[in-house]
Design a protein around this motif. Structure first.
Motif, mmCIF file in Angstrom:
data_model
loop_
_atom_site.group_PDB
_atom_site.id
_atom_site.type_symbol
_atom_site.label_atom_id
_atom_site.label_comp_id
_atom_site.label_asym_id
_atom_site.label_seq_id
_atom_site.Cartn_x
_atom_site.Cartn_y
_atom_site.Cartn_z
ATOM 1 N N MET A 1 -0.597 -1.124 -1.728
ATOM 2 C CA MET A 1 0.262 -1.380 -0.571
ATOM 3 C C MET A 1 1.078 -2.652 -0.819
ATOM 4 O O MET A 1 0.529 -3.663 -1.246
ATOM 5 C CB MET A 1 -0.586 -1.528 0.695
ATOM 6 C CG MET A 1 0.226 -1.751 1.963
ATOM 7 S SD MET A 1 -0.838 -1.944 3.430
ATOM 8 C CE MET A 1 -1.605 -0.314 3.477
ATOM 9 N N SER A 2 2.370 -2.576 -0.567
ATOM 10 C CA SER A 2 3.219 -3.729 -0.786
ATOM 11 C C SER A 2 2.978 -4.778 0.294
ATOM 12 O O SER A 2 2.642 -4.454 1.432
ATOM 13 C CB SER A 2 4.690 -3.305 -0.807
ATOM 14 O OG SER A 2 5.051 -2.737 0.439
ATOM 15 N N TYR A 3 3.168 -6.023 -0.099
ATOM 16 C CA TYR A 3 2.936 -7.143 0.815
ATOM 17 C C TYR A 3 4.158 -7.380 1.691
ATOM 18 O O TYR A 3 5.290 -7.416 1.207
ATOM 19 C CB TYR A 3 2.622 -8.386 -0.005
ATOM 20 C CG TYR A 3 2.698 -9.679 0.765
ATOM 21 C CD1 TYR A 3 1.687 -10.059 1.641
ATOM 22 C CD2 TYR A 3 3.790 -10.529 0.598
ATOM 23 C CE1 TYR A 3 1.760 -11.262 2.333
ATOM 24 C CE2 TYR A 3 3.867 -11.727 1.282
ATOM 25 C CZ TYR A 3 2.849 -12.085 2.147
ATOM 26 O OH TYR A 3 2.926 -13.270 2.828
ATOM 27 N N ALA A 4 3.942 -7.520 2.977
ATOM 28 C CA ALA A 4 5.012 -7.841 3.920
ATOM 29 C C ALA A 4 4.676 -9.182 4.567
ATOM 30 O O ALA A 4 3.662 -9.290 5.272
ATOM 31 C CB ALA A 4 5.150 -6.761 4.987
ATOM 32 N N ARG B 1 -1.473 -16.693 0.601
ATOM 33 C CA ARG B 1 -0.893 -15.340 0.705
ATOM 34 C C ARG B 1 0.450 -15.267 -0.025
ATOM 35 O O ARG B 1 0.724 -14.317 -0.767
ATOM 36 C CB ARG B 1 -0.694 -14.948 2.169
ATOM 37 C CG ARG B 1 -1.929 -14.454 2.876
ATOM 38 C CD ARG B 1 -1.571 -13.649 4.125
ATOM 39 N NE ARG B 1 -0.775 -14.408 5.076
ATOM 40 C CZ ARG B 1 -1.283 -15.060 6.113
ATOM 41 N NH1 ARG B 1 -2.590 -15.076 6.314
ATOM 42 N NH2 ARG B 1 -0.489 -15.698 6.959
ATOM 43 N N ALA C 1 1.266 -13.093 -3.518
ATOM 44 C CA ALA C 1 2.269 -12.032 -3.494
ATOM 45 C C ALA C 1 3.478 -12.352 -4.363
ATOM 46 O O ALA C 1 4.379 -11.519 -4.495
ATOM 47 C CB ALA C 1 2.724 -11.790 -2.055
ATOM 48 N N LYS D 1 11.766 -14.038 -6.171
ATOM 49 C CA LYS D 1 11.365 -12.956 -5.264
ATOM 50 C C LYS D 1 11.409 -13.449 -3.820
ATOM 51 O O LYS D 1 11.851 -12.732 -2.908
ATOM 52 C CB LYS D 1 9.963 -12.474 -5.625
ATOM 53 C CG LYS D 1 9.437 -11.339 -4.743
ATOM 54 C CD LYS D 1 8.048 -10.903 -5.199
ATOM 55 C CE LYS D 1 7.490 -9.784 -4.325
ATOM 56 N NZ LYS D 1 6.133 -9.379 -4.762
ATOM 57 N N TYR E 1 13.847 -12.179 -0.774
ATOM 58 C CA TYR E 1 13.292 -11.709 0.499
ATOM 59 C C TYR E 1 14.002 -12.386 1.672
ATOM 60 O O TYR E 1 14.393 -11.726 2.637
ATOM 61 C CB TYR E 1 11.790 -11.989 0.561
ATOM 62 C CG TYR E 1 11.207 -11.674 1.914
ATOM 63 C CD1 TYR E 1 10.836 -10.379 2.247
ATOM 64 C CD2 TYR E 1 11.064 -12.670 2.890
ATOM 65 C CE1 TYR E 1 10.329 -10.073 3.506
ATOM 66 C CE2 TYR E 1 10.565 -12.381 4.149
ATOM 67 C CZ TYR E 1 10.197 -11.089 4.449
ATOM 68 O OH TYR E 1 9.721 -10.789 5.706
#
Length: 230
Positions: A1-4, A40, A44, A69, A73
């Motif tokens: 699952m991708s990190y949001a 966190r 990520a 990255k 974002y």
């Protein structure tokens, strides 16, 4: 699952962004950074951490910086909500300082800024210079980081001398080739001026290691942003 990123994570990213993208961790202690948020973001890949020794020596200090990255974002989520429990005052103060520099650099008033309307047909980005081996034009994020680092090193003043050695140190996470290409393109467009140090007594080992070579092979040791250096 991708990190949001969560709203509290975004608050820390913006807090770093408005001061140039990096800071010693102890410089972010008001308010104190939540270790869970920091871990966190690092896990990520949105931030990077490095322990650096102060120039005067002594115990190393943990530095935290936004990764490419993380910058991407933020660029894609500029209106995403921040945590209502986070102290966003440092973010607002940083944005206002950046806004002031932007208005000054572009000779705009605050009223001009709020009346600006998006162009219906925004100009296309310039194509790569064939003499630069096909290197694409600098991204807005990278150019802004260079300007932010220059402002910190120059005390917020434009058109003053900054050594490339100091600029490279402030932007140590940027690959050297990417930084050099961007600086050369800024110089070509007239946004920056690059000069060599002619006095051998002024050239230290750091300057020799940080030297930038022009396409003609000429060395450059210092940079001026905001106009022609004197």
């Amino acid at each position: 699952m991708s990190y949001a990123p969560e709203p509290s994570d975004r608050a820390l990213l913006w807090r770093l962004a408005v001061i140039g993208g990096e800071s010693p961790l102890n410089g972010l202690d008001k308010p104190k950074v939540d270790p869970k948020v920091r871990k966190r973001l690092k896990a990520a890949g949105f931030t990077e951490e490095e322990t650096r020794k102060p120039p005067t020596g002594g115990r190393g200090i943990l530095h935290i910086s936004i990764s490419e990255k993380g910058w991407n974002y933020l660029a894609e989520h500029t209106t995403a909500p921040l945590s209502s429990r986070a102290n966003v005052v440092p973010v607002l103060q940083g944005f206002l300082a950046q806004l002031d520099r932007f208005l000054t650099a572009h000779n705009l008033s605050l009223a001009d800024f709020f009346r600006l309307k998006p162009q219906s047909n925004p100009p296309s980005e310039p194509t790569a210079d064939p003499q630069r081996n096909g290197t694409p034009p600098p991204t807005i994020a990278l150019t802004q980081r260079i300007l932010d680092a220059y402002n910190r090193l120059s005390g917020g003043r434009l058109n003053v001398r900054v050594r490339l050695a100091d600029l490279r140190e402030a932007l140590a996470d940027i690959p050297r080739s990417a930084l050099d290409n961007t600086l050369l393109q800024l110089a070509t467009s007239g946004q920056a001026a690059l000069y060599r140090l002619d006095n051998p007594l002024e050239i230290h080992e750091r300057d020799r290691e940080a030297v930038l070579l022009t396409p003609a092979g000429d060395p450059r040791h210092v940079i001026y942003l905001g106009g022609q250096g004197s």
